[in-house]
Write a protein that holds these residues in place. Structure first.
Motif, PDB file in Angstrom:
ATOM      1  N   ASN A 181      -3.766  15.076  34.935  1.00  0.00           N
ATOM      2  CA  ASN A 181      -4.579  14.920  33.734  1.00  0.00           C
ATOM      3  C   ASN A 181      -6.069  15.106  34.043  1.00  0.00           C
ATOM      4  N   THR A 182      -6.485  14.702  35.222  1.00  0.00           N
ATOM      5  CA  THR A 182      -7.885  14.861  35.619  1.00  0.00           C
ATOM      6  C   THR A 182      -8.241  16.340  35.740  1.00  0.00           C
TER       7      THR A 182
ATOM      8  N   ARG B 255     -10.970  21.467  30.559  1.00  0.00           N
ATOM      9  CA  ARG B 255     -11.355  21.421  29.139  1.00  0.00           C
ATOM     10  C   ARG B 255     -12.854  21.187  28.976  1.00  0.00           C
ATOM     11  N   GLY B 256     -13.543  20.935  30.076  1.00  0.00           N
ATOM     12  CA  GLY B 256     -14.983  20.734  30.026  1.00  0.00           C
ATOM     13  C   GLY B 256     -15.405  19.295  29.821  1.00  0.00           C
ATOM     14  N   GLU B 257     -14.471  18.361  29.983  1.00  0.00           N
ATOM     15  CA  GLU B 257     -14.819  16.947  29.830  1.00  0.00           C
ATOM     16  C   GLU B 257     -15.591  16.469  31.060  1.00  0.00           C
ATOM     17  N   ASP B 258     -16.399  15.436  30.870  1.00  0.00           N
ATOM     18  CA  ASP B 258     -17.192  14.882  31.960  1.00  0.00           C
ATOM     19  C   ASP B 258     -16.316  14.079  32.905  1.00  0.00           C
ATOM     20  N   LEU B 259     -16.537  14.278  34.200  1.00  0.00           N
ATOM     21  CA  LEU B 259     -15.853  13.516  35.242  1.00  0.00           C
ATOM     22  C   LEU B 259     -16.892  13.002  36.220  1.00  0.00           C
TER      23      LEU B 259
ATOM     24  N   ALA C  81     -16.090  24.049  34.384  1.00  0.00           N
ATOM     25  CA  ALA C  81     -14.701  24.114  33.924  1.00  0.00           C
ATOM     26  C   ALA C  81     -14.096  25.499  34.131  1.00  0.00           C
TER      27      ALA C  81
ATOM     28  N   ARG D  85      -8.524  17.684  32.259  1.00  0.00           N
ATOM     29  CA  ARG D  85      -9.765  17.237  31.622  1.00  0.00           C
ATOM     30  C   ARG D  85     -10.947  18.069  32.108  1.00  0.00           C
TER      31      ARG D  85
END
Length: 76
Positions: free
Chosen positions: A29-30, A36-40, A3, A33
């Motif tokens: 948005n991807t 922010r460190g969210e999983d993708l 991230a 995300r």
């Protein structure tokens, strides 16, 4: 690419979230995300990384000082 690397690379190239999203063919948005460190999905991260590399970013692997980014030197 993590991230922090994504955000550092985006800022270094002067790309906004929307601009990077367009280059990577993902939604803004991807990008948010990821930053922010969210999983993708791995393929999504690879598309974003490729867009940043095309924009002149070189990713530096973990080497004791932490992973990072730098801009490629353009030889004229």
């Amino acid at each position: 690419m993590n991230a922090t690397q994504c955000k550092m690379a985006r800022v270094a190239t002067g790309l906004g979230v929307r601009e990077l999203a367009e280059k990577a063919n993902v939604s803004p948005n991807t990008i948010s995300r990821l930053e922010r460190g969210e999983d993708l999905k791995k393929s999504t991260i690879e598309a974003i990384r490729e867009a940043l590399e095309i924009s002149g970013v070189e990713f530096i692997p973990e080497n004791g000082g932490g992973a990072g980014v730098r801009l490629k030197i353009v030889k004229t």
